[in-house]
Design a protein around this motif. Structure first.
Motif, PDB file in Angstrom:
ATOM      1  N   VAL A  70       0.827  -1.206   0.000  1.00  0.00           N
ATOM      2  CA  VAL A  70       0.000   0.000   0.000  1.00  0.00           C
ATOM      3  C   VAL A  70       0.859   1.252   0.000  1.00  0.00           C
ATOM      4  CG1 VAL A  70      -1.865   1.219   1.219  1.00  0.00           C
ATOM      5  CG2 VAL A  70      -1.762  -1.270   1.276  1.00  0.00           C
ATOM      6  N   SER A  71       2.082   1.147   0.482  1.00  0.00           N
ATOM      7  CA  SER A  71       2.892   2.338   0.756  1.00  0.00           C
ATOM      8  C   SER A  71       4.126   2.455  -0.129  1.00  0.00           C
ATOM      9  CB  SER A  71       3.324   2.342   2.225  1.00  0.00           C
ATOM     10  OG  SER A  71       4.030   1.140   2.554  1.00  0.00           O
ATOM     11  N   GLY A  72       4.115   1.822  -1.293  1.00  0.00           N
ATOM     12  CA  GLY A  72       5.230   1.945  -2.218  1.00  0.00           C
ATOM     13  C   GLY A  72       5.004   3.066  -3.212  1.00  0.00           C
ATOM     14  N   TYR A  73       5.818   4.098  -3.154  1.00  0.00           N
ATOM     15  CA  TYR A  73       5.647   5.252  -4.047  1.00  0.00           C
ATOM     16  C   TYR A  73       6.822   5.452  -5.001  1.00  0.00           C
ATOM     17  CZ  TYR A  73       1.738   6.467  -1.082  1.00  0.00           C
ATOM     18  OH  TYR A  73       0.537   6.427  -0.396  1.00  0.00           O
ATOM     19  N   VAL A  74       7.967   4.870  -4.676  1.00  0.00           N
ATOM     20  CA  VAL A  74       9.137   4.997  -5.534  1.00  0.00           C
ATOM     21  C   VAL A  74       9.751   3.614  -5.722  1.00  0.00           C
ATOM     22  CG1 VAL A  74       9.568   7.368  -4.792  1.00  0.00           C
ATOM     23  CG2 VAL A  74      10.704   5.490  -3.607  1.00  0.00           C
ATOM     24  N   PRO A  75      10.463   3.387  -6.827  1.00  0.00           N
ATOM     25  CA  PRO A  75      11.013   2.052  -7.092  1.00  0.00           C
ATOM     26  C   PRO A  75      11.893   1.503  -5.968  1.00  0.00           C
ATOM     27  CG  PRO A  75      11.127   3.401  -9.065  1.00  0.00           C
ATOM     28  CD  PRO A  75      10.679   4.304  -7.967  1.00  0.00           C
ATOM     29  N   ARG A  76      12.603   2.375  -5.278  1.00  0.00           N
ATOM     30  CA  ARG A  76      13.446   1.881  -4.175  1.00  0.00           C
ATOM     31  C   ARG A  76      12.615   1.206  -3.105  1.00  0.00           C
ATOM     32  NH1 ARG A  76      14.742   4.126   0.670  1.00  0.00           N
ATOM     33  NH2 ARG A  76      13.904   6.160   0.043  1.00  0.00           N
ATOM     34  N   HIS A  77      11.464   1.777  -2.767  1.00  0.00           N
ATOM     35  CA  HIS A  77      10.591   1.160  -1.777  1.00  0.00           C
ATOM     36  C   HIS A  77      10.249  -0.271  -2.167  1.00  0.00           C
ATOM     37  CE1 HIS A  77       8.791   5.327  -0.468  1.00  0.00           C
ATOM     38  NE2 HIS A  77       9.984   5.104   0.051  1.00  0.00           N
ATOM     39  N   VAL A  78       9.847  -0.422  -3.415  1.00  0.00           N
ATOM     40  CA  VAL A  78       9.390  -1.730  -3.888  1.00  0.00           C
ATOM     41  C   VAL A  78      10.563  -2.704  -4.000  1.00  0.00           C
ATOM     42  CG1 VAL A  78       8.319  -2.939  -5.826  1.00  0.00           C
ATOM     43  CG2 VAL A  78       7.411  -0.735  -5.066  1.00  0.00           C
ATOM     44  N   ALA A 115      -2.372   2.997 -22.866  1.00  0.00           N
ATOM     45  CA  ALA A 115      -0.966   3.394 -22.789  1.00  0.00           C
ATOM     46  C   ALA A 115      -0.669   4.109 -21.477  1.00  0.00           C
ATOM     47  CB  ALA A 115      -0.618   4.295 -23.968  1.00  0.00           C
ATOM     48  N   ARG A 116       0.479   3.785 -20.897  1.00  0.00           N
ATOM     49  CA  ARG A 116       0.916   4.429 -19.663  1.00  0.00           C
ATOM     50  C   ARG A 116       1.978   5.490 -19.973  1.00  0.00           C
ATOM     51  NH1 ARG A 116       3.336  -0.084 -16.096  1.00  0.00           N
ATOM     52  NH2 ARG A 116       4.336  -0.477 -18.113  1.00  0.00           N
ATOM     53  N   VAL A 117       2.231   6.352 -18.985  1.00  0.00           N
ATOM     54  CA  VAL A 117       3.311   7.323 -19.108  1.00  0.00           C
ATOM     55  C   VAL A 117       4.642   6.593 -18.971  1.00  0.00           C
ATOM     56  CG1 VAL A 117       1.891   9.199 -18.194  1.00  0.00           C
ATOM     57  CG2 VAL A 117       3.317   7.848 -16.638  1.00  0.00           C
ATOM     58  N   PRO A 118       5.738   7.189 -19.420  1.00  0.00           N
ATOM     59  CA  PRO A 118       7.044   6.541 -19.256  1.00  0.00           C
ATOM     60  C   PRO A 118       7.400   6.394 -17.782  1.00  0.00           C
ATOM     61  CG  PRO A 118       7.150   8.293 -20.886  1.00  0.00           C
ATOM     62  CD  PRO A 118       5.836   8.432 -20.207  1.00  0.00           C
ATOM     63  N   PRO A 119       8.114   5.326 -17.429  1.00  0.00           N
ATOM     64  CA  PRO A 119       8.532   5.166 -16.029  1.00  0.00           C
ATOM     65  C   PRO A 119       9.523   6.248 -15.620  1.00  0.00           C
ATOM     66  CG  PRO A 119       9.581   3.523 -17.440  1.00  0.00           C
ATOM     67  CD  PRO A 119       8.566   4.221 -18.280  1.00  0.00           C
ATOM     68  N   GLY A 132       2.776   9.620 -11.488  1.00  0.00           N
ATOM     69  CA  GLY A 132       2.369   8.543 -12.377  1.00  0.00           C
ATOM     70  C   GLY A 132       3.549   7.731 -12.872  1.00  0.00           C
ATOM     71  N   GLY A 133       4.623   8.397 -13.283  1.00  0.00           N
ATOM     72  CA  GLY A 133       5.795   7.695 -13.784  1.00  0.00           C
ATOM     73  C   GLY A 133       6.490   6.852 -12.733  1.00  0.00           C
ATOM     74  N   LEU A 134       6.507   7.341 -11.493  1.00  0.00           N
ATOM     75  CA  LEU A 134       7.093   6.548 -10.406  1.00  0.00           C
ATOM     76  C   LEU A 134       6.266   5.289 -10.155  1.00  0.00           C
ATOM     77  CD1 LEU A 134       8.019   9.455  -7.965  1.00  0.00           C
ATOM     78  CD2 LEU A 134       9.641   7.879  -9.051  1.00  0.00           C
ATOM     79  N   LYS A 135       4.945   5.426 -10.206  1.00  0.00           N
ATOM     80  CA  LYS A 135       4.085   4.256 -10.029  1.00  0.00           C
ATOM     81  C   LYS A 135       4.268   3.257 -11.176  1.00  0.00           C
ATOM     82  CE  LYS A 135       1.542   4.742  -6.217  1.00  0.00           C
ATOM     83  NZ  LYS A 135       1.451   3.706  -5.156  1.00  0.00           N
ATOM     84  N   VAL A 136       4.458   3.755 -12.398  1.00  0.00           N
ATOM     85  CA  VAL A 136       4.723   2.871 -13.536  1.00  0.00           C
ATOM     86  C   VAL A 136       6.001   2.068 -13.292  1.00  0.00           C
ATOM     87  CG1 VAL A 136       5.388   2.809 -15.969  1.00  0.00           C
ATOM     88  CG2 VAL A 136       3.472   4.237 -15.239  1.00  0.00           C
ATOM     89  N   ALA A 137       7.035   2.740 -12.829  1.00  0.00           N
ATOM     90  CA  ALA A 137       8.292   2.045 -12.563  1.00  0.00           C
ATOM     91  C   ALA A 137       8.104   0.971 -11.494  1.00  0.00           C
ATOM     92  CB  ALA A 137       9.363   3.048 -12.129  1.00  0.00           C
ATOM     93  N   CYS A 138       7.324   1.286 -10.462  1.00  0.00           N
ATOM     94  CA  CYS A 138       7.057   0.297  -9.411  1.00  0.00           C
ATOM     95  C   CYS A 138       6.282  -0.895  -9.976  1.00  0.00           C
ATOM     96  CB  CYS A 138       6.267   0.943  -8.277  1.00  0.00           C
ATOM     97  SG  CYS A 138       7.147   2.212  -7.343  1.00  0.00           S
TER      98      CYS A 138
END
Length: 323
Positions: A70-78, A115-119, A132-138
């Motif tokens: 629920v709390s992952g907002y950036v790729p590092r978190h995930v 289509a999604r935005v770029p990560p 949005g892009g951070l969520k795509v990367a996650c």
């Protein structure tokens, strides 16, 4: 099932945990332990901090059938969470957002393949241009690691009791007051608001049924407009409203542009719920969500809101419009 919830005591996570416990599942909560400590005494708690990368308690714990992030907002978190878990989780369900979609070319009733935005991977500053892009990367990282055991839920605007954001609450409270209501947008614009309890039920059902892929968590039960939403809130409160479309100047509302539930790009509020509904997501009527938020807001003493007009700001705007 044994479920691990990364986060889970504020709003969306709270609804997921409540539904999971009600459904008879065993729940472990991982978080900083700074909020909601009086909630869910039957759940195991592990203390850590995703911002600082403190996953020691998670590394020392056991195995889970599924993880809900629920709390992952950036790729590092995930990435750090997945590293700490290793092979001790059966499925990884990531709570993403409708913000992952590219607005250019987005059509009404779009499905999860739009289509999604770029990560975005070069910043951890979460804001309007990066969220949005951070969520795509996650999403991509979870899918790359878990494959068919990856599930993504993409909620739209979520509403319900305990909402820490004020967008829906503003309109519930404003409609209850009645009278001339300033609407900084077209009352005919479509609006999607999903009850937080529907999101909780969807997430648990996806885990129970071991469904992979992405799912739109959007509502309400029947399509509505901004004007329809305000009128529904008024009906629930027993008040009468007159909707007055207004144009805003920068000095009218600090932080403008941006107003609760007003969206200049309408298709972004017309995403298809078909896949999620087929997977078991309920469709709570908007009137019930509004009634429950109204009761909750009154019970907590109606504190000042961070979104929308103050009464004084709205009065100044309405004064420019001839009755």
């Amino acid at each position: 099932m044994r479920l691990l919830i990364l986060g889970g005591t504020a709003f969306v996570g709270r609804a997921i945990v409540a539904d999971a416990l009600r459904s008879g599942h065993e729940v472990t909560l991982f978080g900083r332990g700074k909020t909601g400590n009086d909630l869910f005494p039957e759940a195991e708690r592990l203390i850590g901090d995703r911002d600082t990368g403190d996953y020691d308690a998670l590394r020392a714990a056991g195995r889970w059938d599924a993880v809900v992030d629920v709390s992952g907002y950036v790729p590092r978190h995930v990435g750090q969470a997945m590293d700490a878990l290793g092979d001790r989780a059966g499925r990884y369900l990531f709570i993403s957002s409708g913000a992952v979609y590219a607005l250019d070319g987005l059509a009404p009733d779009s499905d999860e393949d739009a289509a999604r935005v770029p990560p975005v991977r070069d910043t951890e500053v979460v804001g309007g241009k990066t969220y949005g892009g951070l969520k795509v990367a996650c999403e991509d990282d979870v899918t790359a690691r878990y494959g068919e055991r990856a599930t993504v839920a993409r909620p739209g605007r979520v509403a319900g009791p305990y909402d820490p954001f004020d967008a829906f609450t503003y309109w519930v409270r404003r409609a209850a007051r009645g009278g001339r209501v300033a609407v900084p947008g077209d009352p005919a614009q479509p609006v999607q608001v999903v009850d937080v309890r529907d999101v909780g039920r969807l997430v648990v059902r996806l885990l129970e049924d071991e469904r992979g892929g992405a799912f739109h968590a959007v509502g309400p039960a029947e399509p509505t407009t901004l004007g329809g939403l305000i009128r529904t809130c008024a009906e629930v409160a027993g008040s009468e409203v007159e909707l007055v479309p207004v144009e805003l100047a920068p000095e009218d509302v600090p932080g403008w542009p941006g107003f609760p539930l007003v969206r200049p790009h309408w298709p972004s509020s017309q995403r298809s719920p078909a896949k999620a509904r087929a997977a078991g997501m309920p469709a709570t009527p908007l009137a019930r969500t509004a009634a429950d938020v109204l009761a909750w807001d009154r019970e907590r003493g109606r504190p000042p809101l961070t979104e929308g007009f103050t009464e004084e700001q709205e009065a100044r705007v309405l004064a420019r419009v001839t009755p």
